[in-house]
Write a protein that holds these residues in place. Structure first.
Motif, mmCIF file in Angstrom:
data_model
loop_
_atom_site.group_PDB
_atom_site.id
_atom_site.type_symbol
_atom_site.label_atom_id
_atom_site.label_comp_id
_atom_site.label_asym_id
_atom_site.label_seq_id
_atom_site.Cartn_x
_atom_site.Cartn_y
_atom_site.Cartn_z
ATOM 1 N N GLU A 195 0.884 -0.984 -0.099
ATOM 2 C CA GLU A 195 -0.001 0.564 0.253
ATOM 3 C C GLU A 195 0.678 1.663 0.046
ATOM 4 N N LEU A 196 1.890 1.257 0.867
ATOM 5 C CA LEU A 196 2.722 2.733 0.906
ATOM 6 C C LEU A 196 2.818 2.932 -0.020
ATOM 7 N N ALA A 197 3.992 1.570 -0.644
ATOM 8 C CA ALA A 197 4.931 1.756 -2.208
ATOM 9 C C ALA A 197 3.871 1.631 -3.723
ATOM 10 N N ARG A 198 2.351 1.832 -3.022
ATOM 11 C CA ARG A 198 1.554 2.215 -4.377
ATOM 12 C C ARG A 198 1.458 3.473 -4.241
ATOM 13 N N ASP A 199 0.948 3.726 -2.696
ATOM 14 C CA ASP A 199 1.081 5.745 -2.452
ATOM 15 C C ASP A 199 1.669 6.249 -2.800
ATOM 16 N N ARG A 200 2.832 6.286 -2.887
ATOM 17 C CA ARG A 200 4.093 7.348 -2.550
ATOM 18 C C ARG A 200 4.858 7.226 -4.404
#
Ligand SMILES: [Zn+2]
Lengths: 291, 435
Positions: free
Chosen positions: B371-376
């Motif tokens: 999720e974090l990687a996708r958001d950023r």
């Protein structure tokens, strides 16, 4: 069976590292070279934590070559990162001094002449850290220093320094080799200086000493006049040249002729001037007055 | 070169000239060749022998040595020995692959590791008795080792030419066990035990393997005979021998060994042994590896390929830019791992942390990482965060350590951040040294 071993990263105070004047090259081209410190550290890679006080780009904007100075309680590490150390170079370009940083890198040496060896660290990793991490490093570096001092003391009792005997006493074989080389190359008296340096470094992390300037050793005050005269010599020489700074040898020869001091006294004064920020090093082997 | 360094060479020349010329004169000649004319040591030695009417070949003939007489600085060495173990290995020299052989040599006085740098046309096998001529010796970690280079000669001898090594059984702590040791006496507690069956020419056989521990450490063992072993038993093995697997020494014993069951109090309980294997990386390197070792060190680098990675569903390899090296474009499966350099000031090793431990350090799981990687829109932020969390932090890492030609590798089973009261430690150290 020989295997590729990653070189250990030595926790070593800047003063001990910078006072090294012995370098060993390996048996063949494939084996790495090492700096042997006055206390027998056999250094190819360094792990240091300190305060990044200066960063500047001595390359071009297209092909930067970052230089930095990292201070520990005993002196300054000179570090650099160029295009072969892209991650460290990027990190250096993004950190605004002063900051606590950790540096991991390989040592590189420059010999302006037979008697002088200047040491810098080609950084593989530069990263901002906390003051707590810096204090922990001081502790680790002090422990390593203590082990080496003890090993040197053992070595000085031996008629002929023996790696086997040192290993039997429980010292690491790598250190034992370094101790043997150091004992053969350096004068083994005057190690008390390192004991007091270790004490000073440890006191540096104690709250009651926070304000004290542990950088200064008592003996320094007496030489204040001489230190000023050395600075005068440098300024004089600067006026005679168009270049950015004066070469280390030029300054040394001038000072030694005029003041009649020894090579090591001269080195001591120069490193003190650096520690106090009165001297800059625009390029390795070049010095100039800060103001 | 100083006098001491020259001494063995002068001795060589002296021997080749059969003492016809005195040492001072040889030294003077050697100094002249070396200092005035900068002739290499080997050429100088040959030239001097020739000059005084000797045969330079004599330089390479040496009085035979027994293994326990090898000092580790012999430039030329003749020995007769038995090959106790032999393995091959591919290395790279100046970009070209090359096969070398290494193993253990033994005679009636002891054992010594050796490396064969040039593959000879000779087909050597474990158990062969050989005569090595013009080999040389050096030391590694203060132990002598024999090198057989391109200048050396090997011939195979009759087995009876080297008497067997028959030393009294040797008592040994687990941490001191090294590859090539034989006739060992080891006392320890069986911490785990497993029975495997395998087929031989004589039908099915059982192998009992597990982990044995004493106060100094733990070691994997293989019993090639049913000694009625049980977990938690305290045993004394007399007549064990050691083989290595990926650098980890393993204790072996078969029906020629003797196994006694000892009183339980002879060895601490398994709870105590569990935390007993704290080792420095230098110790691990000298040993070649260890089972369930504990290392106090700091992470000084986190390698590319750490953090959020994608693996090929076919072969599990890490996918680069959506493509597997073998299977081409694939839909990679997400995973978390750390590949870092652990350094304790005595040595360095590569540490691998699997998904579970990486999640533990991050404080969130794989899904959250995705999720974090996708958001950023940046896969690398997980690696950045791991660097932030781990680099230059004092840690205690537990795991199995193996070694190969790339050095030591630790696969972590436990990762802890150490809390250190620097102030208290500094005061303690200051009291200790009173400076
Ligand atoms: Zn694949």
């Amino acid at each position: 069976m020989s295997m590729m071993r990653r070189e250990v990263a030595w926790r070593i105070f800047a003063d001990e590292l910078n006072n090294s004047s012995l370098e060993t090259s390996g048996d063949d081209e494939r084996s790495p070279s090492y700096i042997i410190s006055p206390l027998g550290a056999k250094v190819n890679r360094v792990y240091a934590v300190g305060v990044l006080t200066e960063v500047d780009n001595r390359g071009t904007p297209e092909e930067p070559l970052w230089h930095g100075r990292v201070s520990d309680p005993t002196g300054t590490f000179f570090i650099s990162a160029g295009r072969y150390q892209p991650e460290a170079a990027t990190a250096l370009s993004n950190i605004e001094p002063p900051k606590f940083v950790t540096v991991v890198g390989k040592t590189s040496t420059y010999r302006p002449d037979d008697d002088t060896m200047l040491i810098s660290i080609r950084a593989e990793l530069v990263k901002e850290v906390t003051e707590e991490q810096r204090d922990y490093w001081i502790l680790e570096a002090a422990r390593g220093l203590k082990t080496r001092l003890e090993a040197m003391a053992e070595a000085s009792k031996m008629e002929e320094v023996s790696v086997r005997e040192l290993t039997a006493l429980g010292y690491d074989p790598t250190l034992a080799e370094g101790i043997k080389k150091a004992a053969e190359h350096y004068q083994t008296h005057g190690l008390e200086r390192y004991w007091s340096m270790m004490g000073d470094a440890l006191r540096y992390v104690l709250p009651e000493y926070e304000q004290a300037d542990t950088f200064d050793r008592p003996a320094e005050a007496a030489d204040e006049g001489l230190t000023d005269r050395v600075l005068d010599v440098i300024r004089e020489l600067e006026e005679e040249t168009d270049e950015d700074g004066v070469s280390y040898e030029t300054v040394r020869d001038a000072v030694i002729t005029r003041e009649g001091i020894s090579m090591s006294e001269f080195d001591e004064i120069i490193s003190r001037l650096r520690r106090h920020g009165k001297l800059l090093e625009p390029a390795l082997g070049q010095i100039k007055s800060a103001y | 070169m100083n006098e001491k360094e020259l001494a063995p060479h002068i001795e060589d020349i002296n021997r080749a000239l059969k003492g016809k010329v005195n040492s001072e004169q040889i030294e003077e000649e050697l100094q002249k060749f070396r200092s005035e004319y900068r002739i290499s040591l080997g050429d100088a030695k040959r030239a001097i022998v020739k000059k005084f009417g000797g045969d330079p070949l004599e330089l390479y003939l040496n009085p035979e040595k027994k293994i326990n007489e090898i000092r580790g600085d012999e430039r030329s060495l003749d020995i007769k020995a038995r090959i106790l173990s032999l393995q091959d290995k591919e290395i790279e020299i100046e970009g070209k692959p090359k096969t070398i052989f290494y193993g253990i040599l033994g005679d009636d006085t002891g054992t010594v590791p050796f490396t064969l740098w040039e593959a000879k046309s000779l087909d050597l096998e474990k158990g062969d008795t050989v005569h090595l001529k013009n080999a040389y010796a050096n030391t590694w970690n203060d132990q002598p080792q024999v090198n057989v280079g391109s200048m050396a000669g090997i011939c195979i001898l009759d087995d009876h030419e080297v008497p067997p090594f028959e030393r009294e059984p040797q008592q040994c702590m687990v941490k001191d066990i090294r590859e090539g040791m034989r006739n060992l006496v080891v006392t320890g507690r069986i911490l785990s035990l497993e029975k495997k069956s395998f087929q031989t020419d004589d039908g099915e056989k059982d192998l009992f393997s597990g982990v044995l521990g004493d106060e100094s450490g733990k070691i994997q063992f293989s019993a090639w005979h049913d000694f009625r072993l049980e977990t938690q038993q305290v045993i004394r093995v007399t007549g064990g021998y050691v083989r290595s697997w990926r650098g980890i020494p393993q204790l072996n014993f078969d029906d020629s060994a003797e196994v006694e069951t000892l009183d339980d109090s002879e060895i601490p309980s398994s709870d105590v042994l569990k935390d007993s294997s704290n080792m420095t990386i230098s110790q691990l390197a000298r040993r070649g590896g260890a089972v369930d070792a504990i290392v106090d060190a700091v992470v000084i680098d986190i390698k590319t390929g750490s953090g959020l990675i994608f693996r090929c569903p076919e072969c599990n390899r890490v996918v680069q830019k959506g493509a597997c090296r073998i299977h081409g474009k694939v839909d990679g499966e997400a995973d978390l791992r750390v590949k870092g350099i652990l350094d304790d000031g005595t040595g360095a090793l590569t540490m691998i942390m699997t998904r579970e431990l990486t999640e533990e350090v991050l404080g969130y799981d794989l899904d959250r990482a995705k999720e974090l990687a996708r958001d950023r829109m940046d896969q690398d932020i997980i690696k950045d965060e791991l660097e932030e969390l781990m680099i230059a932090q004092p840690m205690r890492i537990r795991g199995n350590v193996t070694s190969d030609e790339y050095g030591l590798m630790l696969v972590a089973t436990e990762v802890k951040f150490k809390r250190i009261d620097v102030e208290a430690e500094a005061r303690r150290l200051l009291d200790e040294v009173s400076v």
